[in-house]
Scaffold this motif. Structure first.
Motif, short mmCIF file in Angstrom:
data_model
loop_
_atom_site.label_atom_id
_atom_site.label_comp_id
_atom_site.label_asym_id
_atom_site.label_seq_id
_atom_site.Cartn_x
_atom_site.Cartn_y
_atom_site.Cartn_z
N TYR A 135 0.78 -1.19 0.05
CA TYR A 135 -0.02 -0.01 0.05
C TYR A 135 0.88 1.32 -0.03
O TYR A 135 0.81 2.03 -0.89
N HIS A 136 1.99 1.29 1.01
CA HIS A 136 2.71 2.56 0.97
C HIS A 136 3.66 2.53 -0.02
O HIS A 136 3.98 3.82 -0.62
N ARG A 137 3.81 1.55 -0.88
CA ARG A 137 4.74 1.78 -2.05
C ARG A 137 3.89 2.52 -3.14
O ARG A 137 4.40 3.23 -3.90
N VAL A 138 2.61 2.40 -3.22
CA VAL A 138 1.64 3.16 -4.21
C VAL A 138 1.43 4.34 -3.69
O VAL A 138 1.58 5.09 -4.47
N HIS A 139 1.15 4.48 -2.44
CA HIS A 139 0.43 5.74 -1.92
C HIS A 139 1.51 6.52 -1.07
O HIS A 139 1.18 7.84 -1.02
N GLY A 140 2.63 6.08 -0.78
CA GLY A 140 3.63 6.76 -0.16
C GLY A 140 3.23 6.94 1.37
O GLY A 140 2.18 6.76 1.71
N GLN A 141 4.15 7.11 2.17
CA GLN A 141 3.81 7.35 3.58
C GLN A 141 3.03 8.67 3.93
O GLN A 141 3.06 9.47 3.15
N VAL A 142 2.21 8.58 4.98
CA VAL A 142 1.33 9.68 5.32
C VAL A 142 2.21 10.74 6.10
O VAL A 142 2.71 10.32 7.31
N PRO A 143 2.23 11.75 5.74
CA PRO A 143 2.92 12.87 6.62
C PRO A 143 2.27 13.10 7.99
O PRO A 143 1.38 13.08 8.06
N THR A 144 3.18 13.43 8.78
CA THR A 144 2.67 13.34 10.27
C THR A 144 2.97 15.00 10.83
O THR A 144 2.52 15.35 12.01
N HIS A 145 3.59 15.82 10.01
CA HIS A 145 3.89 17.29 10.47
C HIS A 145 2.27 17.76 11.00
O HIS A 145 1.41 17.63 10.14
N ILE A 146 2.26 18.80 11.82
CA ILE A 146 1.19 19.28 12.29
C ILE A 146 1.03 20.49 11.19
O ILE A 146 1.96 21.24 11.06
N PRO A 147 -0.21 20.65 10.63
CA PRO A 147 -0.26 21.83 9.71
C PRO A 147 -0.34 23.15 9.99
O PRO A 147 -0.79 23.39 11.54
N GLU A 148 -0.48 24.17 9.38
CA GLU A 148 -0.64 25.53 9.81
C GLU A 148 -2.18 25.73 10.01
O GLU A 148 -2.78 25.54 9.05
N TRP A 149 -2.65 26.03 11.14
CA TRP A 149 -4.14 26.32 11.10
C TRP A 149 -4.42 27.94 11.12
O TRP A 149 -3.66 28.67 11.61
N THR A 150 -5.48 27.99 10.22
CA THR A 150 -5.98 29.36 9.93
C THR A 150 -7.24 29.51 10.55
O THR A 150 -8.11 28.71 10.36
N PRO A 151 -7.53 30.83 11.42
CA PRO A 151 -8.98 30.94 12.00
C PRO A 151 -9.75 31.01 10.91
O PRO A 151 -9.58 31.72 9.67
N ALA A 152 -11.05 30.35 11.10
CA ALA A 152 -11.93 30.27 10.22
C ALA A 152 -13.10 30.94 10.74
O ALA A 152 -13.52 31.14 11.86
N MET A 153 -14.13 31.30 9.87
CA MET A 153 -15.39 32.00 10.09
C MET A 153 -16.64 31.19 9.76
O MET A 153 -16.15 30.62 8.63
N ASP A 154 -17.83 31.41 9.93
CA ASP A 154 -18.88 30.96 9.10
C ASP A 154 -19.52 32.13 8.40
O ASP A 154 -19.09 33.15 8.50
N ASP A 155 -20.64 31.90 7.67
CA ASP A 155 -21.13 33.08 6.91
C ASP A 155 -21.63 34.31 7.76
O ASP A 155 -21.82 35.32 7.37
N ALA A 156 -22.19 33.71 8.99
CA ALA A 156 -22.62 34.81 9.88
C ALA A 156 -21.78 35.81 10.29
O ALA A 156 -21.72 36.87 10.68
N GLY A 157 -20.57 35.24 10.19
CA GLY A 157 -19.09 36.34 10.59
C GLY A 157 -19.08 36.97 11.93
O GLY A 157 -18.38 37.51 12.32
N ALA A 158 -19.87 36.29 12.69
CA ALA A 158 -20.02 36.85 14.26
C ALA A 158 -18.66 36.07 14.72
O ALA A 158 -18.56 34.82 14.46
N ALA A 159 -18.26 36.96 15.79
CA ALA A 159 -16.97 36.26 16.40
C ALA A 159 -17.18 35.12 17.25
O ALA A 159 -18.40 35.04 17.86
N PHE A 160 -16.46 34.08 17.62
CA PHE A 160 -16.67 33.02 18.46
C PHE A 160 -16.18 33.07 19.64
O PHE A 160 -14.92 33.64 19.95
N THR A 161 -16.80 33.25 20.71
CA THR A 161 -16.14 33.53 22.21
C THR A 161 -15.63 32.08 22.98
O THR A 161 -14.88 31.98 23.71
#
Ligand code: S0N
Length: 289
Positions: free
Chosen positions: A1-27
């Motif tokens: 499986y890994h030969r075809v698909h490669g190893q799964v990277p484990t580094h922690i990604p950069e997290w970007t703050p997200a909003m929903d359509d309402a745009g109101a801040a989360f507390t």
């Protein structure tokens, strides 16, 4: 499986703050996305209360889960609590009144039940990432998630019968499915706490890792899932829940079937015939065995 698909990277990604359509801040929560990775992370942010939820917390969680559902770049959602002391310690007992939990509205509600249903019906995997306590209504929240990755410091259990409450809905039925009726009765009757190792043995969690590796391991699972077919995963989730969720479970998987049928020539022929004011011609479609 890994030969075809490669190893799964484990580094922690950069997290970007997200909003929903309402745009109101989360507390009460943090809502983030790993752009380009297809991963959203929703975090209860009340560590001073061991991430106990109040009605406002649940309202914000519902908004964030809705947004992650609607964002078709998101394949997997991580649900967690801020810090390493607790995933969630259930309903905020200081706000519990006669009709449920009351905060700014001044009337009681149990809106966490809506959140439980939302996670169950959401057609993408939701992974509970649990460090510290997952107890009371917090324990039910991890149980309704599709997978649970636990840190070695995690502690699981129901407290209801000790603090004058109980969750006789998913809190009882899903638990019984996960650990079996005898264990479920034990968990509710005794209101004991269980270590991560015990929870793994009982089938309550998928894996246990050192607390400092928790996010790394969870991300690895997310990336591995995101390599696979989103439609196949969607159908597997609705199929696994279908029988237990009764009519609602059937509706979910039936909706998936309709979604797929719309993409076929046979389904399109019916719509085209209507729009072109002609009789539909289904004769070229096989009556499969
Ligand atoms: C989690 C525990 C074991 C952690 O112990 P630890 O580490 O010793 O910390 P503490 O000093 O106890 O806590 C630190 C601060 O956090 C506050 N706090 C913790 N949990 C809660 C909470 N649930 N509500 C309010 N505050 C909480 C502490 O008070 C402390 O604050 P300070 O520093 O100011 O003193 C331990 O904290 C613990 O046992 N917590 C309570 C766990 C519990 O019983 N939870 C509630 C269980 N019930 C539900 O969740 C109901 C859920 C629900 O909504 C529902 C759903 C369906 C049907 C019915 C219901 C229903 O309402 O019954």
């Amino acid at each position: 499986y890994h030969r075809v698909h490669g190893q799964v990277p484990t580094h922690i990604p950069e997290w970007t703050p997200a909003m929903d359509d309402a745009g109101a801040a989360f507390t009460d929560i943090l809502y983030e996305k790993a752009v380009g990775e297809g991963i959203a992370k929703i975090t209860i942010n009340r560590p001073e209360r061991r991430n106990a939820f109040r009605p406002q917390t649940v309202k914000e969680l519902i908004r964030a889960f809705n947004d992650a559902r609607d964002d078709n770049s998101v394949g997997v959602i991580i649900f967690t609590g801020k810090g390493t002391m607790a995933f969630c310690s259930g309903g905020d007992q200081s706000l519990r009144g006669k009709e449920g939990y009351a905060d700014f509205d001044n009337f009681g509600r149990l809106n966490v039940l809506d959140l439980q249903v939302q996670i169950r019906r959401l057609p993408k995997p939701v992974i509970a990432m649990v460090a510290g306590y997952a107890v009371g209504g917090g324990h039910v929240l991890h149980m309704v998630c599709d997978l649970t990755i636990a840190a070695d410091n995690a502690v699981f259990g129901q407290t209801g019968p000790k603090v004058g409450s109980f969750d006789a809905g998913f809190g009882a039925s899903i638990m019984s499915r996960l650990v079996g009726p005898k264990r479920a009765r034990e968990m509710w009757f005794m209101a004991r706490f269980y270590s991560a190792a015990e929870a793994e043995k009982m089938g309550l969690v998928n894996t246990v890792v050192p607390v400092e590796k928790l996010e790394e391991e969870t991300i690895k699972w997310c990336r591995e899932i995101n390599r696979n077919s989103p439609m196949a995963i969607r159908l597997c989730k609705s199929a696994i829940n279908a029988a237990d969720d009764g009519h609602a479970g059937l509706q979910q998987i039936a909706g998936d079937a309709t979604l797929l049928f719309y993409g076929t020539e046979e389904g399109t022929e019916g719509k085209n015939a209507y729009l072109q004011r002609r009789k539909p011609d289904f004769s070229r479609f096989p009556r499969l065995p």
